[in-house]
Design a protein around this motif. Structure first.
Motif, PDB file in Angstrom:
ATOM      1  N   UNK A   7    -108.061   5.074 -27.857  1.00  0.00           N
ATOM      2  CA  UNK A   7    -106.837   5.050 -26.461  1.00  0.00           C
ATOM      3  C   UNK A   7    -107.162   4.492 -25.106  1.00  0.00           C
ATOM      4  N   UNK A   8    -108.160   3.498 -25.519  1.00  0.00           N
ATOM      5  CA  UNK A   8    -108.843   3.433 -24.029  1.00  0.00           C
ATOM      6  C   UNK A   8    -109.504   1.308 -24.589  1.00  0.00           C
ATOM      7  N   UNK A   9    -108.872   0.993 -25.426  1.00  0.00           N
ATOM      8  CA  UNK A   9    -108.705  -0.353 -26.083  1.00  0.00           C
ATOM      9  C   UNK A   9    -108.681  -1.565 -25.339  1.00  0.00           C
ATOM     10  N   UNK A  10    -108.783  -2.202 -24.471  1.00  0.00           N
ATOM     11  CA  UNK A  10    -108.532  -3.844 -23.267  1.00  0.00           C
ATOM     12  C   UNK A  10    -107.153  -4.097 -23.753  1.00  0.00           C
ATOM     13  N   UNK A  11    -106.670  -4.028 -24.781  1.00  0.00           N
ATOM     14  CA  UNK A  11    -105.558  -4.639 -25.350  1.00  0.00           C
ATOM     15  C   UNK A  11    -104.452  -3.851 -24.727  1.00  0.00           C
ATOM     16  N   UNK A  12    -104.528  -2.531 -25.089  1.00  0.00           N
ATOM     17  CA  UNK A  12    -103.789  -1.152 -24.426  1.00  0.00           C
ATOM     18  C   UNK A  12    -103.580  -1.291 -22.958  1.00  0.00           C
ATOM     19  N   UNK A  13    -105.288  -1.351 -22.455  1.00  0.00           N
ATOM     20  CA  UNK A  13    -105.083  -1.291 -20.555  1.00  0.00           C
ATOM     21  C   UNK A  13    -104.206  -2.627 -20.200  1.00  0.00           C
ATOM     22  N   UNK A  14    -104.562  -4.183 -20.837  1.00  0.00           N
ATOM     23  CA  UNK A  14    -103.272  -4.753 -20.639  1.00  0.00           C
ATOM     24  C   UNK A  14    -102.282  -4.738 -20.288  1.00  0.00           C
ATOM     25  N   UNK A  15    -101.425  -4.296 -22.098  1.00  0.00           N
ATOM     26  CA  UNK A  15    -100.383  -3.970 -22.152  1.00  0.00           C
ATOM     27  C   UNK A  15     -99.463  -2.972 -20.935  1.00  0.00           C
ATOM     28  N   UNK A  16    -100.560  -1.709 -20.975  1.00  0.00           N
ATOM     29  CA  UNK A  16     -99.997  -1.089 -19.640  1.00  0.00           C
ATOM     30  C   UNK A  16     -99.981  -1.514 -18.115  1.00  0.00           C
ATOM     31  N   UNK A  17    -100.315  -2.406 -18.321  1.00  0.00           N
ATOM     32  CA  UNK A  17    -100.530  -2.875 -16.402  1.00  0.00           C
ATOM     33  C   UNK A  17     -99.808  -3.629 -16.724  1.00  0.00           C
ATOM     34  N   UNK A  18     -98.981  -4.559 -17.408  1.00  0.00           N
ATOM     35  CA  UNK A  18     -97.855  -5.562 -17.667  1.00  0.00           C
ATOM     36  C   UNK A  18     -98.495  -6.464 -17.518  1.00  0.00           C
ATOM     37  N   UNK A  19    -100.082  -7.297 -18.019  1.00  0.00           N
ATOM     38  CA  UNK A  19    -100.505  -8.583 -17.463  1.00  0.00           C
ATOM     39  C   UNK A  19     -99.143  -9.278 -18.325  1.00  0.00           C
ATOM     40  N   UNK A  20     -98.808 -10.455 -17.423  1.00  0.00           N
ATOM     41  CA  UNK A  20     -98.356 -11.302 -17.977  1.00  0.00           C
ATOM     42  C   UNK A  20     -99.037 -12.469 -18.698  1.00  0.00           C
ATOM     43  N   UNK A  21     -98.941 -13.322 -20.428  1.00  0.00           N
ATOM     44  CA  UNK A  21     -99.417 -13.458 -20.796  1.00  0.00           C
ATOM     45  C   UNK A  21     -99.650 -14.377 -21.149  1.00  0.00           C
ATOM     46  N   UNK A  22     -98.497 -15.721 -19.945  1.00  0.00           N
ATOM     47  CA  UNK A  22     -98.001 -17.095 -19.010  1.00  0.00           C
ATOM     48  C   UNK A  22     -99.247 -17.139 -19.013  1.00  0.00           C
ATOM     49  N   UNK A  23    -100.087 -18.181 -19.152  1.00  0.00           N
ATOM     50  CA  UNK A  23    -101.021 -18.946 -18.386  1.00  0.00           C
ATOM     51  C   UNK A  23    -102.867 -18.409 -18.599  1.00  0.00           C
TER      52      UNK A  23
END
Length: 298
Positions: A7-23
């Motif tokens: 539940x603490x994976x970096x991919x989940x943290x990035x998604x929860x923070x709404x980190x943009x994929x672009x660039x």
């Protein structure tokens, strides 16, 4: 070693923070992909079960050529050839060119310079590379392996697993070569759609598009924004013409199927987070935000 719970994976943290994929695509023009069944270890070159010293020599080759060396394998670790022949691919993402060489032993990969096309036979088929490097980051294994299985079921001859491509927190990651088009947060059922679109010369899922590896980060972000703005999914429908970056501001001009456009951007810092599952400290990733898109017919 730092460990994480699912539940603490970096991919989940990035998604929860709404980190943009672009660039966010790794900025690499030249690539050398070397077939190796693994295992790969924490560092794809230095910890893999390669002949003594080969990993260090391949790392030195990266330094000499400016290329990125990836180890690749077919899903289920089935070699392409039964006689021990090793496949190597050279890629120039800027020119969308790639070729292959079949070598008798993996040590011979040191004789290859991915910038020298004369050593390779030009390839007409695309390559789809999925990062499954779980020893590097568990997200790449947990999200990459189901993705590569689904993709290989539809496109078995051109689908490969690979070592670290960059952006663990955006797993599952698919790179479509020879253009070097990065796609992130790809679900298994979306992989065949992305591959089929690439065969047609399209970016089928713009919402998963991270950028093209031959372009700087700000150009990648501007391209993605412009594609979204004009609803252009053809790969050749948007071409960078010029770029001017000054500190945290940038301006990029594109030729498009709808005329020339200018994109202005500003660099900011995103939400602090641990950027990989093994990271011990939070970092704020840079984010390029679009300020303006306008016609550039002058």
């Amino acid at each position: 070693m730092l460990t994480t719970q699912p539940g603490d994976r970096c991919s989940l943290r990035s998604l929860a923070a709404d980190e943009p994929l672009a660039g966010t695509a790794s900025t690499i023009r030249h690539w050398l992909l070397v077939e190796h069944a693994g295992p790969w270890g924490r560092d794809g070159l230095l910890d893999a079960r390669l002949p003594e010293g080969l990993g260090r020599d391949l790392r030195a080759l990266e330094g000499r050529t400016g290329a990125r060396v990836l180890l690749i394998r077919k899903p289920h670790r089935v070699p392409e050839y039964d006689d021990g022949t090793v496949l190597c691919f050279a890629i120039d993402a800027r020119d969308a060119w790639h070729g292959f060489a079949a070598i008798g032993a993996i040590e011979n990969s040191l004789e290859l310079d991915p910038r020298d096309r004369s050593s390779f036979t030009e390839n007409s088929e695309p390559l789809f590379v999925v990062c499954t490097h779980g020893r590097r980051d568990p997200c790449c294994a947990e999200r990459g392996r189901p993705l590569v299985e689904r993709l290989a079921a539809s496109f078995p001859d051109v689908t490969w697993e690979s070592t670290h491509v960059g952006g663990d927190r955006f797993a599952g990651n698919v790179v479509a070569f020879p253009h070097g088009l990065y796609h992130g947060r790809v679900e298994p059922e979306e992989g065949p759609e992305i591959a089929a679109g690439y065969y047609e010369g399209r970016i089928a899922r713009l919402d998963r598009y991270r950028g093209r590896s031959s372009d700087p980060f700000h150009v990648q972000a501007a391209e993605r924004a412009l594609r979204d703005h004009l609803s252009l999914d053809r790969i050749d429908a948007v071409t960078p013409e010029g770029s001017d970056r000054r500190g945290n501001r940038a301006e990029v001009t594109f030729a498009t199927a709808n005329g020339r456009r200018r994109v202005r951007l500003e660099r900011a810092l995103g939400a602090p987070m641990r950027l990989t599952c093994h990271a011990s400290h939070d970092h704020a990733p840079p984010v390029w935000r679009v300020l303006e898109i306008e016609r550039a017919d002058d």
